[in-house]
Design an enzyme around this catalytic site. Structure first.
Site, mmCIF file in Angstrom:
data_model
loop_
_atom_site.group_PDB
_atom_site.id
_atom_site.type_symbol
_atom_site.label_atom_id
_atom_site.label_comp_id
_atom_site.label_asym_id
_atom_site.label_seq_id
_atom_site.Cartn_x
_atom_site.Cartn_y
_atom_site.Cartn_z
ATOM 1 N N GLU A 36 32.566 42.714 47.667
ATOM 2 C CA GLU A 36 31.157 42.438 47.999
ATOM 3 C C GLU A 36 30.825 40.981 47.702
ATOM 4 O O GLU A 36 30.167 40.292 48.497
ATOM 5 C CB GLU A 36 30.261 43.379 47.201
ATOM 6 N N HIS A 37 31.270 40.479 46.547
ATOM 7 C CA HIS A 37 31.033 39.079 46.202
ATOM 8 C C HIS A 37 31.708 38.141 47.198
ATOM 9 O O HIS A 37 31.119 37.137 47.613
ATOM 10 C CB HIS A 37 31.576 38.792 44.796
ATOM 11 N N GLU B 114 29.973 38.270 34.562
ATOM 12 C CA GLU B 114 29.120 39.446 34.763
ATOM 13 C C GLU B 114 29.569 40.597 33.858
ATOM 14 O O GLU B 114 28.741 41.306 33.279
ATOM 15 C CB GLU B 114 29.165 39.863 36.230
ATOM 16 N N HIS C 257 33.529 45.946 44.317
ATOM 17 C CA HIS C 257 32.500 45.015 43.865
ATOM 18 C C HIS C 257 32.940 43.569 44.075
ATOM 19 O O HIS C 257 32.156 42.716 44.526
ATOM 20 C CB HIS C 257 32.201 45.279 42.384
#
Length: 419
Positions: free
Chosen positions: A50-51, A127, A47
């Site tokens: 991905e950022h 997040e 994840h």
């Protein structure tokens, strides 16, 4: 509309479907690497990676990535799941080459600038904090962990804060080396696209990638447990799960029809009995999700601390009743809901591109929509009742969040199901 598939000599796959009448296309790269492919010390890195793809490449700054797509009226985004990571854009037909160029650049040439890593680390920690403050979000992570403890498929996609705080450039580079080989990448596009042109673009950008060994994925092993987090919230969040078929199982469509009839809409059993007749909750639903080799049927509801016991008991009652008296009308309605939802969703080129990539990853081919609809239609009452009966003895898991002191334990729910 015809799906076309081409595989380059290095194993890189290009799949597309032209949708007549559209002026735009959705195009993206799907990677067979997600949370499930992480080792324990890597949890959260897929994840985070991905950022980082949007934080600059060797050719473009983060601003240039956004500007080049938005200058032509398009948009670009990404997501990470337990089994895949996707980078995709929606653009007009003439701008498909630009989209392929930008997406290939962020996948193949991320800069991993030290300052940008620190900036994005803060974003992801926020997040994680937001997820922890959202009970009807975080409870599903806890349920997944309770179902598959100490396994990659059971760990949160975001990762724990302590892991996210520790990742450095070398960690990202190592994950890319392990999991971003040509055999693990799929270029998928739908809408106003020309397949032969896509293949030429892919040959230019991905054709030189060297084949590499693929790491084995840990098989999923259901070990259903209970997780109960006590907190002074307005509601108790209740999530009960049962082991369900994976995509490779013949029962996957039966499980989906059953869960739709059980709790997939306003006419479903759980909604009618627990919300409409008894008024015990605002939100309640059931859904069946699938991975390659496992799946999960989840029932979720939120209610008061005083009524959680009654809600749990009624849920068990409906599960038991469903194994005896679910009607042909209920099953026909569920089949119609599933088919309509599938077909309506596939009016979007983005949904078609995602579906093609996912199916190609699992089966090595893209089953036609007609084939999927026929399998839904083939689910009859006998199959659903048989599945509902087997569910009563299937492995289960439970997650509770809130003032859950009065909620029954998982062992008690299992006993009630078996009674």
């Amino acid at each position: 509309m015809t799906v076309r598939l081409t595989t380059l000599p290095n194993g890189f796959r290009i799949v597309s479907e032209t949708m007549p009448g559209l002026a735009s296309a959705s195009v993206g790269v799907w990677v067979d690497a997600g949370g499930r492919h992480e080792r324990p010390e890597q949890n959260g890195i897929a994840h985070f990676l991905e950022h980082m793809a949007f934080k600059g490449t060797k050719r473009r700054s983060a601003l240039q990535i956004a500007e080049e797509i938005e200058d032509v009226g398009g948009y670009i985004n990404a997501y990470t799941s337990r089994e895949m990571t996707a980078f995709y854009a929606r653009v007009l037909a003439d701008d498909v080459p630009l989209a392929v160029d930008v997406i290939s650049d962020i996948v193949l040439n991320p800069a991993f600038d030290a300052r940008e890593i620190e900036v994005e680390r803060g974003v992801i920690l926020q997040e994680i904090g937001q997820a922890l403050d959202t009970p009807d979000d975080i409870i599903f992570d806890w349920l997944q962990e309770a179902a598959y403890p100490d396994q990659a498929i059971g760990r949160t996609i975001l990762g724990p804060a302590e892991r996210v705080q520790a990742f450095q450039r070398g960690d990202f580079e190592g994950f890319v080396r392990e999991h971003y080989g040509p055999e693990q990448l799929i270029l998928s596009a739908a809408g106003a696209v020309d397949h032969d042109r896509l293949v030429r673009l892919a040959e230019e950008t991905f054709g030189a990638l060297k084949s590499r060994p693929q790491a084995a994925v840990q098989p999923a092993l259901w070990r259903g447990h209970e997780r109960r987090e006590l907190k002074d919230l307005e509601q108790v969040h209740f999530a009960l799960a049962f082991e369900a078929p994976g995509y490779r199982s013949d029962d996957v469509y039966t499980a989906q029809v059953y869960s739709t009839a059980l709790g997939g809409g306003m006419s479903s059993r759980l909604f009618q009995k627990i919300r409409e007749e008894r008024g015990l909750c605002y939100s309640i639903f059931a859904q069946s999700s699938a991975h390659e080799d496992t799946g999960m049927l989840t029932i979720y509801a939120g209610t008061s601390a005083e009524e959680i016991g009654e809600l749990a008991g009624l849920t068990i009652d409906e599960l038991r009743r469903a194994a005896d008296d679910m009607t042909e009308a209920e099953i026909a309605r569920a089949r119609a809901q599933m088919k309509a939802g599938m077909l309506m969703g596939l009016e979007s080129p983005s949904a078609r591109a995602e579906r093609m990539a996912r199916m190609l990853s699992i089966w090595g081919r893209v089953p036609g929509v007609d084939e999927a609809a026929a399998k839904i239609d083939a689910v009859d009452r006998r199959a659903v009742l048989d599945y509902a009966g087997r569910m009563l003895g299937a492995g289960s898991a439970l997650a509770l969040y809130g003032r859950a002191e009065r909620a029954p334990e998982l062992a008690a729910l299992r006993e009630a199901l078996a009674a």
